[in-house]
Design a protein around this motif. Structure first.
Motif, PDB file in Angstrom:
ATOM      1  N   PHE A 133      -9.224  -0.668   5.846  1.00  0.00           N
ATOM      2  CA  PHE A 133      -8.744   0.655   6.253  1.00  0.00           C
ATOM      3  C   PHE A 133      -8.577   1.500   5.000  1.00  0.00           C
ATOM      4  N   LYS A 134      -9.266   2.634   4.943  1.00  0.00           N
ATOM      5  CA  LYS A 134      -9.200   3.523   3.778  1.00  0.00           C
ATOM      6  C   LYS A 134      -7.996   4.466   3.926  1.00  0.00           C
ATOM      7  N   LEU A 135      -7.106   4.456   2.942  1.00  0.00           N
ATOM      8  CA  LEU A 135      -5.906   5.280   3.019  1.00  0.00           C
ATOM      9  C   LEU A 135      -5.786   6.168   1.786  1.00  0.00           C
ATOM     10  N   ASP A 136      -5.653   7.490   2.009  1.00  0.00           N
ATOM     11  CA  ASP A 136      -5.355   8.393   0.898  1.00  0.00           C
ATOM     12  C   ASP A 136      -4.017   9.073   1.165  1.00  0.00           C
ATOM     13  N   ARG A 137      -3.535   9.834   0.195  1.00  0.00           N
ATOM     14  CA  ARG A 137      -2.199  10.432   0.309  1.00  0.00           C
ATOM     15  C   ARG A 137      -2.094  11.394   1.482  1.00  0.00           C
ATOM     16  N   ASP A 138      -3.113  12.231   1.657  1.00  0.00           N
ATOM     17  CA  ASP A 138      -3.078  13.193   2.764  1.00  0.00           C
ATOM     18  C   ASP A 138      -3.070  12.473   4.105  1.00  0.00           C
ATOM     19  N   GLY A 139      -3.882  11.405   4.184  1.00  0.00           N
ATOM     20  CA  GLY A 139      -3.946  10.638   5.431  1.00  0.00           C
ATOM     21  C   GLY A 139      -2.617   9.957   5.739  1.00  0.00           C
ATOM     22  N   ALA A 170       0.834  -1.211   0.000  1.00  0.00           N
ATOM     23  CA  ALA A 170       0.000   0.000   0.000  1.00  0.00           C
ATOM     24  C   ALA A 170       0.864   1.254   0.000  1.00  0.00           C
ATOM     25  N   LYS A 171       1.967   1.231   0.747  1.00  0.00           N
ATOM     26  CA  LYS A 171       2.894   2.375   0.810  1.00  0.00           C
ATOM     27  C   LYS A 171       3.474   2.670  -0.568  1.00  0.00           C
ATOM     28  N   ILE A 172       3.754   1.613  -1.321  1.00  0.00           N
ATOM     29  CA  ILE A 172       4.289   1.774  -2.677  1.00  0.00           C
ATOM     30  C   ILE A 172       3.185   2.237  -3.632  1.00  0.00           C
ATOM     31  N   ALA A 173       1.995   1.662  -3.480  1.00  0.00           N
ATOM     32  CA  ALA A 173       0.873   1.979  -4.382  1.00  0.00           C
ATOM     33  C   ALA A 173       0.408   3.426  -4.234  1.00  0.00           C
ATOM     34  N   ILE A 174       0.464   3.960  -3.007  1.00  0.00           N
ATOM     35  CA  ILE A 174      -0.042   5.316  -2.757  1.00  0.00           C
ATOM     36  C   ILE A 174       0.817   6.362  -3.466  1.00  0.00           C
ATOM     37  N   ALA A 175       2.013   5.954  -3.912  1.00  0.00           N
ATOM     38  CA  ALA A 175       2.883   6.870  -4.666  1.00  0.00           C
ATOM     39  C   ALA A 175       2.339   7.123  -6.065  1.00  0.00           C
ATOM     40  N   ASN A 176       1.519   6.180  -6.563  1.00  0.00           N
ATOM     41  CA  ASN A 176       1.031   6.282  -7.941  1.00  0.00           C
ATOM     42  C   ASN A 176      -0.471   6.437  -8.056  1.00  0.00           C
ATOM     43  N   GLN A 177      -1.200   6.355  -6.954  1.00  0.00           N
ATOM     44  CA  GLN A 177      -2.650   6.518  -6.999  1.00  0.00           C
ATOM     45  C   GLN A 177      -3.118   7.303  -5.778  1.00  0.00           C
ATOM     46  N   PRO A 178      -4.247   7.994  -5.893  1.00  0.00           N
ATOM     47  CA  PRO A 178      -4.685   8.893  -4.812  1.00  0.00           C
ATOM     48  C   PRO A 178      -5.109   8.185  -3.531  1.00  0.00           C
ATOM     49  N   SER A 179      -5.596   6.944  -3.646  1.00  0.00           N
ATOM     50  CA  SER A 179      -6.049   6.237  -2.441  1.00  0.00           C
ATOM     51  C   SER A 179      -5.913   4.728  -2.640  1.00  0.00           C
ATOM     52  N   VAL A 180      -5.951   4.010  -1.542  1.00  0.00           N
ATOM     53  CA  VAL A 180      -5.830   2.561  -1.592  1.00  0.00           C
ATOM     54  C   VAL A 180      -6.558   1.967  -0.392  1.00  0.00           C
ATOM     55  N   ASP A 181      -7.136   0.778  -0.569  1.00  0.00           N
ATOM     56  CA  ASP A 181      -7.797   0.060   0.528  1.00  0.00           C
ATOM     57  C   ASP A 181      -6.829  -0.950   1.126  1.00  0.00           C
ATOM     58  N   VAL A 182      -6.727  -0.949   2.467  1.00  0.00           N
ATOM     59  CA  VAL A 182      -5.853  -1.889   3.167  1.00  0.00           C
ATOM     60  C   VAL A 182      -6.734  -2.863   3.951  1.00  0.00           C
ATOM     61  N   ALA A 183      -6.766  -4.106   3.499  1.00  0.00           N
ATOM     62  CA  ALA A 183      -7.585  -5.122   4.168  1.00  0.00           C
ATOM     63  C   ALA A 183      -6.788  -5.741   5.319  1.00  0.00           C
ATOM     64  N   CYS A 184      -7.420  -5.835   6.482  1.00  0.00           N
ATOM     65  CA  CYS A 184      -6.744  -6.396   7.657  1.00  0.00           C
ATOM     66  C   CYS A 184      -6.968  -7.916   7.710  1.00  0.00           C
ATOM     67  N   PRO A 185      -5.917  -8.703   7.717  1.00  0.00           N
ATOM     68  CA  PRO A 185      -6.074 -10.165   7.767  1.00  0.00           C
ATOM     69  C   PRO A 185      -6.552 -10.641   9.135  1.00  0.00           C
ATOM     70  N   GLY A 186      -7.020 -11.881   9.192  1.00  0.00           N
ATOM     71  CA  GLY A 186      -7.427 -12.468  10.462  1.00  0.00           C
ATOM     72  C   GLY A 186      -6.221 -12.987  11.231  1.00  0.00           C
ATOM     73  N   PRO A 187      -6.475 -13.564  12.413  1.00  0.00           N
ATOM     74  CA  PRO A 187      -5.382 -14.085  13.250  1.00  0.00           C
ATOM     75  C   PRO A 187      -4.522 -15.125  12.554  1.00  0.00           C
ATOM     76  N   ASP A 188      -5.106 -15.848  11.553  1.00  0.00           N
ATOM     77  CA  ASP A 188      -4.334 -16.880  10.841  1.00  0.00           C
ATOM     78  C   ASP A 188      -3.548 -16.324   9.666  1.00  0.00           C
ATOM     79  N   GLY A 189      -3.634 -14.998   9.446  1.00  0.00           N
ATOM     80  CA  GLY A 189      -2.891 -14.368   8.362  1.00  0.00           C
ATOM     81  C   GLY A 189      -3.624 -14.335   7.045  1.00  0.00           C
ATOM     82  N   ASN A 190      -4.821 -14.899   6.993  1.00  0.00           N
ATOM     83  CA  ASN A 190      -5.603 -14.901   5.757  1.00  0.00           C
ATOM     84  C   ASN A 190      -6.569 -13.725   5.723  1.00  0.00           C
ATOM     85  N   VAL A 191      -6.806 -13.204   4.521  1.00  0.00           N
ATOM     86  CA  VAL A 191      -7.744 -12.087   4.347  1.00  0.00           C
ATOM     87  C   VAL A 191      -9.074 -12.648   3.867  1.00  0.00           C
ATOM     88  N   SER A 192     -10.118 -12.505   4.683  1.00  0.00           N
ATOM     89  CA  SER A 192     -11.444 -13.034   4.334  1.00  0.00           C
ATOM     90  C   SER A 192     -12.215 -12.015   3.495  1.00  0.00           C
TER      91      SER A 192
END
Length: 448
Positions: A237-243, A209-231
């Motif tokens: 988590f909504k992330l934009d450049r200003d944030g 996401a840190k790399i992607a935000i350099a080339n696009q205005p916003s990115v969605d960061v999905a939080c994985p579960g305790p087992d490391g998998n993303v359901s």
């Protein structure tokens, strides 16, 4: 790939993985992988991989062995010698640990060179007829360095250097990891301890996401579960450049202390800097460009790949050592990044107080350098002196880093004031040798 991440992993059968494969393993088996161990160079800290324990030099040697094998495979020749780069602010203990890592990898370490100096060598090699001041801003994965240098008549002269060894690109990633977990109602440190798979996977997602935000205005960061998998219904988590900029602002602010120190030591203003050079993958962040441009009033340069520019400079240094014709018109000087000295006592009336720092070599002195100072005993019939060696800028030794001690014994009996001459020699690798001489006996003592 030209890049080998400094990550080491160990499989259950004992096989060692280095680089990209180890970084992938870190997501599913974080307990069997190690990264960021560069920060522990020169310390007794050990890192566990499975049921085995390693020191930072041992882990670094595994990375160097892998690089050596890759180079031998590509070039079809045996690699025996090496130039190794280190953060400019590495202390004596860290530099010795780096040299040890090279030796453990089966390499003869010909030179240890500061990373910003190496980067400046790359720029100087391609622009050696210029006359200008360069400010090299080097933000790597785990460390931050700043160096001011001057190029004139084919000479590259390091004027001043400063940095912070506990600030790097991975700290920016961790800020984002902590923010995502906080929004989900979780504590970073506690979650990392209890749910390592969740944090390992989230760290990978946040890095992307840190790399992607350099080339696009916003990115969605999905939080994985305790087992490391993303359901499918994972917390997002909504992330934009200003944030993102607001989130990492405290880290950006920390960049300015070393920059101001370098300019102060060199007695230069930002207006006297002709070019700002960015080094290290973390400098690609747009917020980093904007921050430095606003603070210093000039846009940074990225003529060469910031991930490769240090290695290219190390190659130029290797050419200088080999007296290659391609660099026969180049001269380079470097400086000592820290003040080096010994502990002394001071007398206030009848009271004698210990713990004061007496510099012998001051920071930003051109190296190699050898300097000596005279000291004397403080008690009658004093037969022994413990020379405690420190590095730092504090007036008291408690605020500086202890590098070790040299015991001077067998002093002749007599009144207080027997002279002792201490010589510090700081070589081109940034490694210190301490020598003591007692004029009244002619006896010499030195560090091994």
């Amino acid at each position: 790939s030209f890049l080998t991440p400094s990550v080491v992993g160990m499989l259950p059968d004992g096989r060692v993985l280095v680089g990209e494969s180890a970084r992938e393993l870190r997501v599913t088996q974080p307990e069997n992988c190690a990264s960021r161990f560069k920060r522990f160079m020169g310390t007794p800290q050990t890192i566990n991989l499975g049921n085995q324990s390693f020191t930072a030099p041992q882990l670094s040697s595994l990375v160097l062995k892998a690089l050596k094998a890759d180079a031998e495979n590509e070039l079809a020749v045996s690699i025996t010698d090496a130039v190794i780069t280190v953060p400019a602010y590495f202390n004596d203990l860290q530099r010795r640990a780096t040299k040890l890592a090279g030796e453990l990898a089966g390499l003869k370490v010909r030179r240890i060179i500061n990373e910003p100096t190496a980067a400046a060598l790359t720029y100087g090699f391609h622009d050696r007829d210029a006359q200008k001041h360069l400010l090299v801003v080097d933000l790597g994965g785990g460390t931050f360095d700043v160096t001011l240098m001057e190029i004139f008549e084919g000479t590259l002269e390091i004027v001043s250097t400063a940095g912070e060894s506990m600030l790097g690109g991975e700290d920016f990633t961790d800020r984002l990891v902590a923010a995502v977990l906080h929004d989900k109602g979780l504590n970073f440190e506690v979650t990392e301890m209890r749910e390592p798979l969740r944090v390992a996977r989230l760290r990978q997602i946040c890095e992307a996401a840190k790399i992607a935000i350099a080339n696009q205005p916003s990115v969605d960061v999905a939080c994985p579960g305790p087992d490391g998998n993303v359901s499918d219904d994972a917390f997002v988590f909504k992330l934009d450049r200003d944030g993102f900029t607001k989130l990492i602002q405290p880290l950006l602010n920390r960049l300015m202390d070393p920059i101001h120190r370098v300019l102060r030591d060199a007695e230069r203003s930002p207006k006297e800097v002709d070019e700002i050079i960015f080094v290290g993958g973390a400098t690609r962040m747009p917020c980093m460009h904007q921050f430095i441009s606003e603070k210093l009033g000039a846009a940074p340069l990225l003529k060469h790949n910031p991930d490769e520019v240090v290695a290219l400079g190390a190659a130029v240094q290797a050419a200088l050592l080999s007296e290659d014709r391609a660099v026969d018109d180049m001269v380079m000087t470097d400086v000592c990044p820290h003040t080096l000295g010994v502990e002394v006592v001071k007398q206030f009336g009848s009271q004698v107080n210990a713990g004061f720092f007496q510099p012998i070599i001051h920071r930003n002195t051109t190296i190699p350098v050898s300097k000596e100072s005279s000291f004397s005993t403080v008690e009658a019939n004093q037969y022994k002196v413990k020379l405690a060696v420190y590095q730092g800028e504090g007036r008291k030794v408690k605020d500086n880093l202890s590098l070790g001690e040299l015991v001077v014994d067998g002093l002749p009996p007599g009144p207080a004031g027997i002279e002792l001459v201490v010589r510090f020699t700081y070589d081109t690798n940034g490694i210190l040798e301490v020598e003591a001489f007692v004029p009244s006996t002619g006896k010499k003592y030195r560090t091994v």
